[in-house]
Each structure stands twice: as C-alpha cells, then as structure tokens.
Design an enzyme around this catalytic site. Structure first.
Site, PDB file in Angstrom:
ATOM      1  N   GLY A 103      12.474  -0.497   2.458  1.00  0.00           N
ATOM      2  CA  GLY A 103      13.498  -0.779   1.453  1.00  0.00           C
ATOM      3  C   GLY A 103      14.382  -1.951   1.846  1.00  0.00           C
ATOM      4  N   GLY A 114       2.151  10.928   5.697  1.00  0.00           N
ATOM      5  CA  GLY A 114       0.988  11.374   6.471  1.00  0.00           C
ATOM      6  C   GLY A 114      -0.337  10.926   5.868  1.00  0.00           C
ATOM      7  N   CYS A 154      -1.939   3.067  13.385  1.00  0.00           N
ATOM      8  CA  CYS A 154      -2.626   4.321  13.687  1.00  0.00           C
ATOM      9  C   CYS A 154      -2.687   4.429  15.207  1.00  0.00           C
ATOM     10  CB  CYS A 154      -4.029   4.290  13.091  1.00  0.00           C
ATOM     11  SG  CYS A 154      -4.928   2.769  13.474  1.00  0.00           S
ATOM     12  N   ASN A 197      -4.805  -1.085   8.037  1.00  0.00           N
ATOM     13  CA  ASN A 197      -3.536  -0.452   8.400  1.00  0.00           C
ATOM     14  C   ASN A 197      -3.663  -0.076   9.872  1.00  0.00           C
ATOM     15  OD1 ASN A 197      -1.414   1.253   8.883  1.00  0.00           O
ATOM     16  ND2 ASN A 197      -1.680   2.473   7.030  1.00  0.00           N
ATOM     17  N   THR A 254       8.773  -0.290  -1.612  1.00  0.00           N
ATOM     18  CA  THR A 254       9.664   0.818  -1.959  1.00  0.00           C
ATOM     19  C   THR A 254      10.295   0.681  -3.347  1.00  0.00           C
ATOM     20  OG1 THR A 254      10.126   1.165   0.367  1.00  0.00           O
ATOM     21  CG2 THR A 254      11.754   2.026  -1.170  1.00  0.00           C
ATOM     22  N   SER A 256       0.832  -1.207   0.000  1.00  0.00           N
ATOM     23  CA  SER A 256       0.000   0.000   0.000  1.00  0.00           C
ATOM     24  C   SER A 256       0.870   1.262   0.000  1.00  0.00           C
ATOM     25  CB  SER A 256      -0.893  -0.019   1.242  1.00  0.00           C
ATOM     26  OG  SER A 256      -1.606   1.178   1.338  1.00  0.00           O
ATOM     27  N   LYS A 261      -2.647  -5.609   8.798  1.00  0.00           N
ATOM     28  CA  LYS A 261      -1.256  -5.245   8.493  1.00  0.00           C
ATOM     29  C   LYS A 261      -0.539  -4.918   9.793  1.00  0.00           C
ATOM     30  CE  LYS A 261       1.818  -2.761   5.454  1.00  0.00           C
ATOM     31  NZ  LYS A 261       1.938  -2.075   4.172  1.00  0.00           N
ATOM     32  N   LYS A 273      -3.146   3.131  -2.014  1.00  0.00           N
ATOM     33  CA  LYS A 273      -2.730   3.837  -0.801  1.00  0.00           C
ATOM     34  C   LYS A 273      -3.854   3.821   0.243  1.00  0.00           C
ATOM     35  CE  LYS A 273      -0.556   8.167   0.557  1.00  0.00           C
ATOM     36  NZ  LYS A 273       0.564   7.475   1.210  1.00  0.00           N
ATOM     37  N   GLY A 309       8.833  -6.189   2.586  1.00  0.00           N
ATOM     38  CA  GLY A 309       9.923  -5.490   3.255  1.00  0.00           C
ATOM     39  C   GLY A 309      11.154  -5.578   2.380  1.00  0.00           C
TER      40      GLY A 309
END
Lengths: 301, 257
Positions: free
Chosen positions: A215, A71, A129, A126, A264, A20, A163, A44, A241
C-alpha cells in the site's frame, strides 16, 4: 503516442498492469472492453500443488497500507491451466503468469506445463518462497535467485520476469544476479515483512503472526529501490508499491520502471489501473511526449 | 463496470438512539437490485485513512433510497456518522450472496439477530410481507439502549422477542434464551446475523434440532469482490470468502473453531 513496452520478446500494448494477487474475478467486475485496456493481466501466484492458504485473520489495515498473509491460496498448476487459464486467455489481454515453488525442479516442472498450455506473454517468478534448508527466501539470496532464473530460462518458451523482495540489504545485488542469469525483466517490489499487534488481546493481528506490508505506506521505499536498480540493470522493470493514481505511477516511470502495476489499491478502487493509464497519457500529452521512453528513467541524476 | 460502482448522494443521516445511526443514499438502481443479506462497500474517506472501504448490510431499500444501519465504533463508521445530507459517497454494490427467500412450504421464518446484526432483516421482512409463514425476530442486545425500535418490524407482521445482557429490556441473558420460540419442525427456516459466538450458538442449536437455516458472517474485508482472499473463513467446503462466497452461508457449512 507510443506507449507499448517490450519485455524480452513479449509486447505489452501499454505500461499499466496489476500486481499479482490483487485482481481476481476481473471478468466479473470489469466489462470485457475495459479489461482489454490493461497492458497485461497478472493473476494470483500459482504453485505446483493446490494450497488452501492461511487461517484467519489474513489481513489487517495499517496506516495507508495493509498487512497480508493469505498463504498463496490457489488451486495448483494443473487445475489453474484447466479451469482458470482458458477464461484468462479469453479476456484478450497479455498474460503474465506468476508462479512459485519450493525447489528449482518444481519451478521447471511448472514452466514445462505452462509451455504446453500456451498463450502466455511472460512468466513471473515469485521468489519470495523459502530457500530450501535455509532460513532465508530465494529472493534474499543472489545465488538462489540466479539458480532459479537460470534453470527456468533454460526451459521457458516465454520471457521470464523475476519478482524481487525488498527484504534485503542491497536489492541491486539480487537484481544484477537475476539479470546475469538471463531474466528478461524484473518486478519490484514485493511486500515488506511486517506485523501489527492487537494491544487489547496482546496478539498479532495476523493469523500467521507476521505478514507482508503493502500500500501507499511503502511507496517511497519502493520508488527508491526501483531508481537504484534501474541505474544498474539494462532489463526492464515493472515498478510497484502503493500506486493509487497516475502521479504515483509516474514516480516509478521517471525513476526508471518501464511498466507499473497497481496492487493493494485495486482493493479500494478496482478501476484504478484504468485511471492510472489515462493519467499517464495525459501527462505525456501535457509534456509533449510522443514515446513513453522519453519518460522512463528521465529523473535528473 | 457492471453497475456495481457508483457515486451516490447522501439523502439523510438519522440518529436512531444513543447507539445507532441510519444513513440513506439516493441510489434508485442499487435499491432496485439489492437483496436481503447483501452489502454495499462504502469508501468512507477521500484520502488514504482509512484505506479500505467499509461493508454495510442494507437495512432498507424503498423510494429509490438505500439505507444502512450502523453503530459508529471504528474509524470508518465514525467518519460516516459525520456525513451530511448532500455529501457524495463512492459505493460498490450490491455485493455478496444474499439470504435465500423462504420456499412456499416454510411455515415459520425465524430471524435471529444480535445488535446491529438486525439490519438485513428489516429489508428481508419488507420483501417477504406477502409470504404466509409466521415471522419471528429473536433479538439480543447488550442493554435496552442497544435494542433497535422494533415497531417497523411489527408493521411487517414480525413478532419480536428481546433479550438483553443486563436485563434492561425483555428477557435477561443471551438471545439463546429465546430459542424456545422456534418451532422444531422441518417447515421452520432460520436466518441469523450477529456476533460470532451468537452464530455458533444458533448453528449448534440448528444442528441439534435438525433445523435448516442460513447465517450472515463477518470478517475484516479489503476488496469486497472475492479478489484478495483476505476475508476467507473455514467452512465445510474449505476456505471461503465472506465477501463473495458469503456473507450468507448455510448454517450446516459453518465451522466455528
């Protein structure tokens, strides 16, 4: 060659997807036929209300990695459903919609809206948070993770994938809590909290002060976490990852992930997911495997 | 992929002076498509260091070659400065919103550039040679060594004026010392590219005098495709990505905090 993967009731034609937040504007740089080769599309993260995101600098490059604090800039769930979702559906790829919220109630509200919108394959929570009134993230608490997953599972028409954050002492404890609360799958891992400093200005190189490291730099830690978790849960894991090529992806599959996501590295090579898929198939052929399940979790213990 | 990813052969690397380099790629399709102000996103390393591609505005596109103009100051550009003729480079491009071409009623085209920011204006002046407007380049650099040989601009009938911080060439001081060359008229159009303080000065001047124009912005970039939202900058329309919504923005939309 059998390479389709099930997560709950959802079927994905192959095990390669994208993390995402790393694959916007797919329709612009992939040909229509190319997008269809992905096992799933994960756009996203969307939140209940629109978020404008963090002030610059939002990213910085680090050794074999990057730190980001974007953000969760997004148009909010209603506009996402009205404007973006129809285009994503038109791509003809299974969709895993990533959502995040500030409370269990907001998670439920968003899932209800997505139920109504239809056409999804799964929902990804996700959980990086804030856990209301606490300093930690939801994904840092087994109890909070369990709470959100349980509430969402009660209403969701779609399989639910939690996640997980790697910023915990024992990620298997959180994974087990998510599974026990009814999660159909796990995505792991999100970014590692990190920072980098501009020594000339003596300032953080990230506008938000700290950010999440992703990354190739994080890959060995992510592989270890997937391997430990796969040994303890029964639900499928989407491993991610620092995947840049098929060899990297194979590490996750052998460690026990059922699917893999390129994150990434999409920013470096937007075709990487397709290269990864081709490489996995080539590996299976070379090792005379006919079913991807021969590969998943095949590490010698 | 829709013509935006390619592997191109390095046709030549030229050291322009003590500071700057020019690198040419054998890329006919790219040369045909690229518009002034657009950039190409070059993978400078085969390995993971540095990880990201590096964006370069296109300096020239003639004879099937695409040229960039750069100062090797960071990890990525230093690697490029070590390229050899015949090397292959993986390139995404052309990317981003280009400068708009001056409309027919524009009578003065003003290029304002700081240092290496002059790059897109060479391609731009190549492409508007036939436009009847008067063309001027207001060019600021740190010292004489930082000012690029301007004879190529002269060939395109661009009148160049120079300011240097140390006064070693042209007028001493910032490029704003040259703003007197700008016709204060609705038929003037400004195009600016350079360091942020310079662009802030240009935007303030344009606002004060009621001039129209565009500026090319810079920010740390990852994907170059508008996917990561890493290079967003504040604008009057909210956050916009430099790589995809820009790099060229209307001067009046820019916000300099």
């Amino acid at each position: 060659m059998k390479i389709a993967i099930n997560i709950g009731t959802a079927v994905f034609p192959n095990p390669v997807t994208v993390a995402s937040g790393t694959f916007g504007h797919a329709e612009e740089f992939y040909g229509q036929e190319e997008v269809k080769k992905l096992g799933a599309l994960v756009p996203k993260t969307v939140t209940l209300n629109a978020q404008q995101g963090n002030p610059p600098k939002r990213i910085c490059e680090t050794p074999a990695g990057m730190i980001n604090a974007i953000g969760i800039e997004n148009p909010g769930i209603d506009r996402f459903i009205d404007v973006k979702l129809p285009r994503l559906k038109a791509a003809g790829v299974p969709l895993i919609i990533s959502i995040s919220a500030h409370s269990e109630d907001d998670f439920v509200l968003m899932v209800e809206k997505l139920n109504e919108a239809g056409g999804l394959s799964a929902i990804e929570l996700n959980l990086s948070c804030p856990n209301l009134q606490k300093k930690e993230l939801v994904a840092q608490s087994a109890e909070a993770t369990s709470g959100v997953v349980r509430r969402v599972k009660n209403v969701s028409h779609y399989p639910v994938i939690a996640k997980l954050s790697p910023n915990v002492t024992d990620i298997t404890a959180i994974a087990l809590a998510a599974e026990e609360a009814g999660a159909d799958g796990l995505s792991m891992v999100n970014t590692f909290m990190a920072m980098a400093i501009d020594i000339r200005k003596r300032r953080s190189r990230i506008g938000n002060f700290t950010g999440g490291l992703s990354g190739p730099a994080i890959r060995p830690i992510a592989v270890r976490m997937v391997c430990e978790t796969a040994a303890r849960v029964k639900i499928p894991i989407i491993g991610m990852g620092g995947i840049t090529n098929a060899d990297d992806a194979l590490e996750f599959l052998i460690a026990g992930a059922s699917m893999v996501a390129v994150g990434t590295y999409n920013f470096v090579d937007p075709r990487a997911p397709l290269t990864v898929l081709e490489g996995i198939k080539a590996y299976m052929r070379a090792h005379r495997m006919t079913d991807i399940r021969e590969l998943i979790g095949s590490i010698e213990r | 992929m829709k013509n935006i990813q390619g592997v191109y052969k390095v046709a030549g690397l030229t050291r322009v002076n003590d500071i700057y380099y020019r690198l040419a790629l054998e890329a006919p399709e790219l040369a045909r498509l690229v518009k002034p102000g657009q950039f190409i996103h070059i993978k400078v390393s085969a390995g993971l260091e540095p990880l990201f591609r590096r964006p370069f505005s296109v300096y020239r596109a003639v004879g099937g070659k695409v040229e960039i103009f750069f100062e090797p100051v960071g990890k990525g550009s230093r690697l490029l400065a070590g390229c050899k003729k015949g090397d292959l480079l993986d390139v995404l491009g052309p990317l981003g919103r280009p400068f708009s071409l001056p409309s027919r009623d524009v009578r003065q085209v003003v290029f304002i550039a700081g240092g290496v920011g002059v790059a897109p204006f060479m391609l731009f002046s190549d492409q508007i040679v036939k436009h009847k407007a008067a063309k001027v380049l207001l060019y600021g650099g740190r010292s004489k060594a930082h000012t690029f040989p301007l004879n190529e601009f002269k060939k395109n009938a661009v009148k160049a004026f120079v300011a240097t911080d140390d006064g070693s060439a042209g007028v001493p001081g910032r490029v704003s010392e040259l703003f007197g060359r700008i016709d204060i008229a609705p038929t003037t159009f400004i195009y600016a590219c350079g360091p942020r303080p310079m662009l802030a000065a240009v935007a303030a001047f344009a606002r004060e005098k009621g001039l129209k124009g565009e500026a090319s912005m810079e920010e740390v970039m990852a994907c170059g495709l508008g996917a990561c939202l890493g290079c967003s900058i504040p604008t009057s329309q909210g956050y916009q990505t430099v790589c995809h919504d820009g790099p060229v923005f209307d001067l009046q939309d820019l916000v300099f905090p």
